[in-house]
Scaffold this motif. Structure first.
Motif, PDB file in Angstrom:
ATOM      1  N   SER A 239      90.538 -19.205  13.225  1.00 16.08           N
ATOM      2  CA  SER A 239      91.926 -18.976  12.827  1.00 16.08           C
ATOM      3  C   SER A 239      91.954 -18.230  11.498  1.00 16.08           C
ATOM      4  CB  SER A 239      92.650 -20.314  12.653  1.00 16.08           C
ATOM      5  OG  SER A 239      92.137 -20.998  11.505  1.00 16.08           O
ATOM      6  N   GLN A 240      93.147 -17.971  11.031  1.00 12.63           N
ATOM      7  CA  GLN A 240      93.318 -17.462   9.680  1.00 12.63           C
ATOM      8  C   GLN A 240      93.122 -18.609   8.684  1.00 12.63           C
ATOM      9  OE1 GLN A 240      97.308 -15.856  10.077  1.00 12.63           O
ATOM     10  NE2 GLN A 240      96.526 -13.791  10.420  1.00 12.63           N
ATOM     11  N   SER A 241      92.908 -18.269   7.419  1.00 10.59           N
ATOM     12  CA  SER A 241      92.738 -19.257   6.358  1.00 10.59           C
ATOM     13  C   SER A 241      93.650 -18.912   5.188  1.00 10.59           C
ATOM     14  CB  SER A 241      91.279 -19.286   5.870  1.00 10.59           C
ATOM     15  OG  SER A 241      90.393 -19.636   6.906  1.00 10.59           O
ATOM     16  N   GLU A 242      94.065 -19.942   4.480  1.00  7.57           N
ATOM     17  CA  GLU A 242      94.853 -19.758   3.251  1.00  7.57           C
ATOM     18  C   GLU A 242      93.884 -19.754   2.076  1.00  7.57           C
ATOM     19  OE1 GLU A 242      98.184 -19.426   3.029  1.00  7.57           O
ATOM     20  OE2 GLU A 242      98.757 -19.924   5.102  1.00  7.57           O
TER      21      GLU A 242
ATOM     22  N   SER B  10      89.590  -9.033   9.884  1.00 11.15           N
ATOM     23  CA  SER B  10      89.849  -7.946   8.937  1.00 11.15           C
ATOM     24  C   SER B  10      88.567  -7.371   8.341  1.00 11.15           C
ATOM     25  CB  SER B  10      90.776  -8.418   7.807  1.00 11.15           C
ATOM     26  OG  SER B  10      90.115  -9.382   6.978  1.00 11.15           O
TER      27      SER B  10
ATOM     28  N   LYS C 102      86.774 -13.734  16.389  1.00  6.91           N
ATOM     29  CA  LYS C 102      87.218 -15.134  16.421  1.00  6.91           C
ATOM     30  C   LYS C 102      86.482 -15.886  17.531  1.00  6.91           C
ATOM     31  CE  LYS C 102      91.622 -15.248  14.079  1.00  6.91           C
ATOM     32  NZ  LYS C 102      92.356 -13.984  14.112  1.00  6.91           N
TER      33      LYS C 102
ATOM     34  N   HIS D 106      93.788 -22.573   8.787  1.00  3.38           N
ATOM     35  CA  HIS D 106      94.932 -23.010   9.597  1.00  3.38           C
ATOM     36  C   HIS D 106      94.513 -23.992  10.681  1.00  3.38           C
ATOM     37  CE1 HIS D 106      97.553 -19.237   8.512  1.00  3.38           C
ATOM     38  NE2 HIS D 106      97.273 -20.000   7.473  1.00  3.38           N
TER      39      HIS D 106
ATOM     40  N   VAL E   6      96.772 -15.001   3.066  1.00  5.39           N
ATOM     41  CA  VAL E   6      96.370 -15.309   4.425  1.00  5.39           C
ATOM     42  C   VAL E   6      95.240 -14.348   4.814  1.00  5.39           C
ATOM     43  CG1 VAL E   6      97.077 -15.448   6.838  1.00  5.39           C
ATOM     44  CG2 VAL E   6      98.661 -16.145   5.038  1.00  5.39           C
TER      45      VAL E   6
ATOM     46  N   ASP F  53      92.342 -13.115   7.521  1.00  8.63           N
ATOM     47  CA  ASP F  53      91.939 -13.097   8.927  1.00  8.63           C
ATOM     48  C   ASP F  53      90.508 -12.591   9.006  1.00  8.63           C
ATOM     49  OD1 ASP F  53      91.539 -12.315  11.704  1.00  8.63           O
ATOM     50  OD2 ASP F  53      93.704 -12.552  11.932  1.00  8.63           O
TER      51      ASP F  53
END
Length: 346
Positions: free
Chosen positions: A232-235, A254, A259, A222, A249, A251
Motif C-alpha cells: 500500500s501507500q505509506s504516510e 513511484s 506492489k 496504510h 503519501v 507510493d
C-alpha cells in the motif's frame, strides 16, 4: 510535587508539565516507585493520551540513564520500529539494516526480543548465530570492525528493570513502545522509525525535532505496517533542518517497486524468519521479501545523507545485495559479535 500528586493530576486527564514529566520518569527509573503506582501511571497516561512535551521529557530521562556507546555516529543510521502493528511480517527493518550497512552507511541498531510479535530483531539475530548480549566495549569493537552493530536494549537500559513488572502486569501497549526507538545508546542523530499508527509517527517526528535530531523519517503504512510497505501507500513524516514536514503519501511504485499482497510478506517464528533473512542476504528470497527490504534500505541510505534521492538509495541497496556485499557483511557481523564475546569458533 510527589508521585501521588502526579497521579492525582493524571486522574483528571491533565497533561504534565515538562518538569513534572521529568520528575515522574526519574522517580520511576530510580526504583523509588512501587509496581502498582507505576502501573497506575502508565495506565493513566494511556487513557489520557501522551502529549509530545511529556514524551520528549521521558526520552530525555531514558537517554540520560542509558549506558552510553561511544562511537563515531556521523552519517550513521538506526532503522527501528515501535512494534505493535500485529502484522506477523518477517524482520524487515533488520534485513534492511544489513543491506544499508553493506551500501556503506554505518548502522548501529537498537533492538530487543519480541514483545508483540513472534520474533524480534534480537531473536532472529541470535538464532542465526550472532552474540547479542554484548556490553558497551564489545559493541564498540564490532561497530568499528564491521560498520554495523546491534545494541540489545536490556544491556544498555538497566533502569528499565524497575518498569518491566508493571508493563507485564498491565499487558497492553504503553508509551514505552514509543520511547524505545528514540533512546539509541550511541546517540545516533539520523533515524528511520516505523510506527504502529499515523498519530504515533507524527508524535515521534516532533519529539525527535525537540531533541535536536539531525534527520529523521517516521512513518506508518496504510496497511498498518510499521515499515514502508509494498502492499500500500505509506504516510511519511520528514525531519530536516529542524523543520518537520506534514505527512507525505508515498507510493512504492513511484520509484519502481511493484506492489505485493500482504501474505507475501508474512513471517513466523525465529526459524522461519531466520531462513527468510538468510535468503535475502544470499539474494535468493522471493521478489516481495527482497523488495520490501530494499525499499526500507533505500529510505535509510537516503536518510543517512549519503545520497540525495530515494532512487539513488535504491540503486545502492540493489548493488549491495546483488554484489554479495550484504551477505558478506552479515557473516562478518556474526563472526565479529562472537569474537567480541569470546566465543568465536575456528
Amino acid at each position: 510535587m510527589d508521585f501521588k500528586e502526579i497521579l492525582n493530576k493524571l486522574s483528571f486527564s491533565e497533561d504534565l508539565t515538562k518538569i513534572e514529566a521529568e520528575s515522574a520518569m526519574n522517580l520511576i527509573m530510580s526504583g523509588d516507585i512501587s509496581d502498582p503506582q507505576i502501573a497506575a501511571f502508565i495506565t493513566a497516561m494511556r487513557l489520557k493520551g501522551e502529549s509530545v512535551e511529556e514524551l520528549t521529557a521521558f526520552v530525555k530521562v531514558m537517554r540520560s540513564k542509558a549506558v552510553k556507546v561511544e562511537v563515531n555516529v556521523d552519517g550513521a543510521i538506526d532503522l527501528v520500529g515501535t512494534g505493535g502493528d500485529q502484522s506477523g511480517t518477517f524482520n524487515i527493518s533488520t534485513s534492511a539494516s544489513f543491506i544499508t550497512a553493506a551500501a556503506g552507511v554505518p548502522v548501529i541498531k537498537h533492538g530487543n526480543r519480541s514483545a508483540s510479535s513472534k520474533c524480534g530483531s534480537a531473536d532472529v539475530l541470535e538464532h542465526l548465530g550472532a552474540a547479542i548480549e554484548l556490553g558497551k566495549e564489545q559493541v564498540e569493537q564490532v561497530y568499528k570492525e564491521v560498520g554495523m552493530a546491534f545494541m540489545f536494549a536490556p544491556m544498555f537500559h538497566p533502569a528499565m528493570k524497575h518498569v518491566m513488572p508493571a508493563r507485564r502486569e498491565v499487558g497492553f501497549r504503553t508509551f514505552f513502545n514509543i520511547l524505545g526507538p528514540m533512546v539509541n545508546p550511541a546517540g545516533v542523530q539520523r533515524y528511520v522509525i516505523g510506527a504502529f499508527n499515523k498519530e504515533t509517527a507524527e508524535k515521534m517526528v516532533h519529539i525527535l525535532a525537540n531533541l535536536g535530531t539531525e534527520f529523521a523519517y517516521t512513518f506508518n503504512a496504510h496497511d498498518g505496517l510499521d515499515e514502508v510497505s509494498l502492499t500500500s501507500q505509506s504516510e511519511i513524516f520528514e525531519l530536516k533542518d529542524n523543520l518537520v514536514s506534514t505527512s507525505i503519501v508515498f507510493d512504492p511504485e513511484s520509484i519502481g517497486f511493484e506492489k505485493v499482497e500482504m501474505k507475501a510478506l508474512m513471517g513466523g517464528g525465529k526459524e522461519e524468519n531466520a531462513e527468510i533473512l538468510t535468503n535475502i542476504m544470499a539474494n535468493k528470497a522471493t521478489d516481495a521479501q527482497k523488495g520490501i527490504a530494499l525499499l526500507n534500505a533505500a529510505f535509510a541510505i537516503q536518510a543517512s545523507g549519503k545520497v540525495k534521492t530515494l532512487e539513488e538509495g535504491k540503486e545502492l541497496a540493489e548493488e549491495a545485495l546483488e554484489s554479495g556485499k550484504a551477505r558478506k557483511l552479515f557473516n562478518d557481523f556474526v563472526d565479529a559479535t562472537n569474537d567480541a564475546m569470546g566465543t568465536f569458533k575456528f
